[in-house]
Motif scaffolding. Structure first.
Motif, short mmCIF file in Angstrom:
data_model
loop_
_atom_site.label_atom_id
_atom_site.label_comp_id
_atom_site.label_asym_id
_atom_site.label_seq_id
_atom_site.Cartn_x
_atom_site.Cartn_y
_atom_site.Cartn_z
N VAL A 130 8.93 -10.24 -5.17
CA VAL A 130 7.71 -10.37 -4.39
C VAL A 130 6.96 -9.05 -4.45
O VAL A 130 7.54 -8.00 -4.71
CB VAL A 130 8.02 -10.76 -2.93
N PRO A 131 5.66 -9.08 -4.22
CA PRO A 131 4.88 -7.84 -4.32
C PRO A 131 5.38 -6.75 -3.37
O PRO A 131 5.69 -7.02 -2.20
CB PRO A 131 3.46 -8.28 -3.96
N ILE A 132 5.48 -5.54 -3.87
CA ILE A 132 5.81 -4.36 -3.05
C ILE A 132 4.85 -3.25 -3.43
O ILE A 132 4.38 -3.18 -4.57
CB ILE A 132 7.27 -3.90 -3.24
N ARG A 133 4.59 -2.38 -2.48
CA ARG A 133 3.69 -1.25 -2.72
C ARG A 133 4.38 0.02 -2.25
O ARG A 133 4.78 0.13 -1.09
CB ARG A 133 2.37 -1.46 -1.97
N VAL A 187 13.23 6.30 -1.58
CA VAL A 187 11.95 5.70 -1.94
C VAL A 187 11.66 4.60 -0.93
O VAL A 187 12.57 3.91 -0.46
CB VAL A 187 11.96 5.13 -3.39
N GLY A 188 10.40 4.50 -0.53
CA GLY A 188 10.00 3.50 0.45
C GLY A 188 8.87 2.63 -0.07
O GLY A 188 8.01 3.10 -0.82
N VAL A 189 8.88 1.36 0.34
CA VAL A 189 7.83 0.43 -0.07
C VAL A 189 7.37 -0.37 1.14
O VAL A 189 8.03 -0.41 2.18
CB VAL A 189 8.32 -0.55 -1.17
N ARG A 190 6.23 -1.02 0.96
CA ARG A 190 5.72 -1.94 1.97
C ARG A 190 5.62 -3.33 1.37
O ARG A 190 5.21 -3.49 0.21
CB ARG A 190 4.32 -1.52 2.45
N LEU A 191 5.96 -4.34 2.17
CA LEU A 191 5.76 -5.73 1.79
C LEU A 191 4.39 -6.18 2.28
O LEU A 191 3.78 -5.56 3.15
CB LEU A 191 6.84 -6.61 2.40
N ASP A 192 3.92 -7.29 1.74
CA ASP A 192 2.62 -7.81 2.14
C ASP A 192 2.60 -8.21 3.62
O ASP A 192 1.53 -8.24 4.24
CB ASP A 192 2.24 -9.01 1.27
#
Length: 265
Positions: free
Chosen positions: A76-79, A95-100
Motif C-alpha cells: 500500500v502507498p507509504i510516504r 526509518v519512518g513512513v506515513r500511511l494514507d
C-alpha cells in the motif's frame, strides 16, 4: 466495512543472505507491510526486484555497507517522513513512513550493546543506553498522531520474556538498567505493547534464539527482543498478533523470527 492491514517486523540479519526464506515468508504470510532490520546492504544493491515481484512496489530504504540498515516494503502507498539518528553517529537504524490513513510507522533497530553491561568497560553498552534516552526524548515530544513503533529493540523487558530471568539478569538485553529504560520509553507516550496485549504475561512469547544452541527448538532458550508498540488509538484497531516461530527452523535462518499484527482500520 473496515479495511484490514497486516504489518510485519523482522530482523533479517542480512536480507541478501536470506532471500530464499524472505520469499517463502512473503508467499506464506503476505503481510501488507514488512519492516526489516539489519538488512546489511546499501540502497543501490538492495534486492528490490524480489519484493516488487511479490507486489511490494512501495519501498523506503535506509541502508549501510555491511552493518545495520532498515527498510519498509509495502503493498500500500507509504510516504517517507523521517530518518532519525538516535545513535548520533549516522548509523542506519531508523526509518519512518506515513500511511494514507495518517498512521505513522517507525521502524527501529536498537543497538545490541555488546557483551558487558557496563558503559565504562564497554562503550557499546553506553551507546545503547544513550540511544534509548534519545528515543525517550523523541517519544515524549510526539504529537497526537497515531503511531506504530516496531522493530528489534534488543531488550527482553519482562521476567517471562526470557528463558531464565535469574540466569540472564547480568546478560545484556535483560539487565535491570535496560529493562528500566525501556519501561520509561513505554511510559513516555503511553505505548501499548501489542504482543503482551494478545499474549498476557506470563505466557511464553519469544522472538529470538541464539545460533549457539545445537537445537534451538529443543533447548528453547529464547528471548523476546522484537516488539510492536503503538499509541492507544491504533492499539484499539489491532485484531491479532502472531510470532511466526517456525521461520527459525527454515533454511539458513535469521536468529530472529517475524512478528505480525493485523489491524481493522
Amino acid at each position: 466495512m473496515p479495511q484490514t492491514l497486516s504489518i510485519a517486523s523482522w530482523n533479517i540479519n542480512s536480507v541478501r543472505a536470506r532471500l530464499e526464506i524472505v520469499e517463502r515468508f512473503l508467499i506464506e504470510e503476505s503481510p501488507d507491510i514488512l519492516c526489516l532490520q539489519e538488512t546489511k546492504v546499501v540502497n543501490d544493491t538492495f534486492p528490490a526486484g524480489l519484493f516488487r515481484q511479490r507486489g511490494y512496489n512501495h519501498q523506503v530504504l535506509h541502508g549501510q555497507p555491511m552493518h545495520h540498515g532498515v527498510a519498509i516494503l509495502s503493498k500500500v502507498p507509504i510516504r517517507e517522513h523521517d530518518r532519525l539518528d538516535w545513535q548520533a553517529n549516522g548509523e542506519a537504524r531508523h526509518v519512518g513512513v506515513r500511511l494514507d490513513n495518517g498512521v505513522r510507522i517507525e521502524n527501529v533497530y536498537v543497538p545490541a550493546g555488546g557483551d558487558i553491561p557496563d558503559r565504562t568497560l564497554n562503550p557499546k553498552f553506553g551507546q545503547k543506553l544513550d540511544f534509548l534516552e534519545r528515543m525517550i526524548q523523541w517519544s515524549t515530544a510526539l504529537d497526537d498522531k497515531p503511531t506504530i513503533l516496531t522493530g528489534d529493540f534488543n531488550i527482553a523487558p519482562m521476567e517471562c520474556d526470557v528463558w531464565s530471568h535469574k540466569q540472564l539478569l547480568n546478560v545484556v538485553s535483560h539487565t535491570p538498567i535496560e529493562c528500566e529504560i525501556l519501561a520509561r520509553l513505554q511510559a513516555s507516550n503511553n505505548w501499548v505493547d501489542i504482543g503482551r496485549k494478545f499474549f498476557p504475561a506470563p505466557e511464553r512469547l519469544y522472538t529470538w534464539w541464539s545460533y549457539r544452541a545445537r537445537d534451538w527448538s529443543e533447548s528453547d532458550r529464547g528471548r523476546r527482543l522484537d516488539h510492536m508498540w503503538m499509541t492507544p488509538d491504533v492499539a484499539e484497531k489491532a485484531v491479532s498478533h502472531r510470532v511466526i516461530e517456525p521461520v527459525r527452523g527454515w533454511l539458513r535462518p535469521s536468529d530472529h523470527v517475524p512478528i505480525v499484527t493485523e489491524f481493522a482500520f
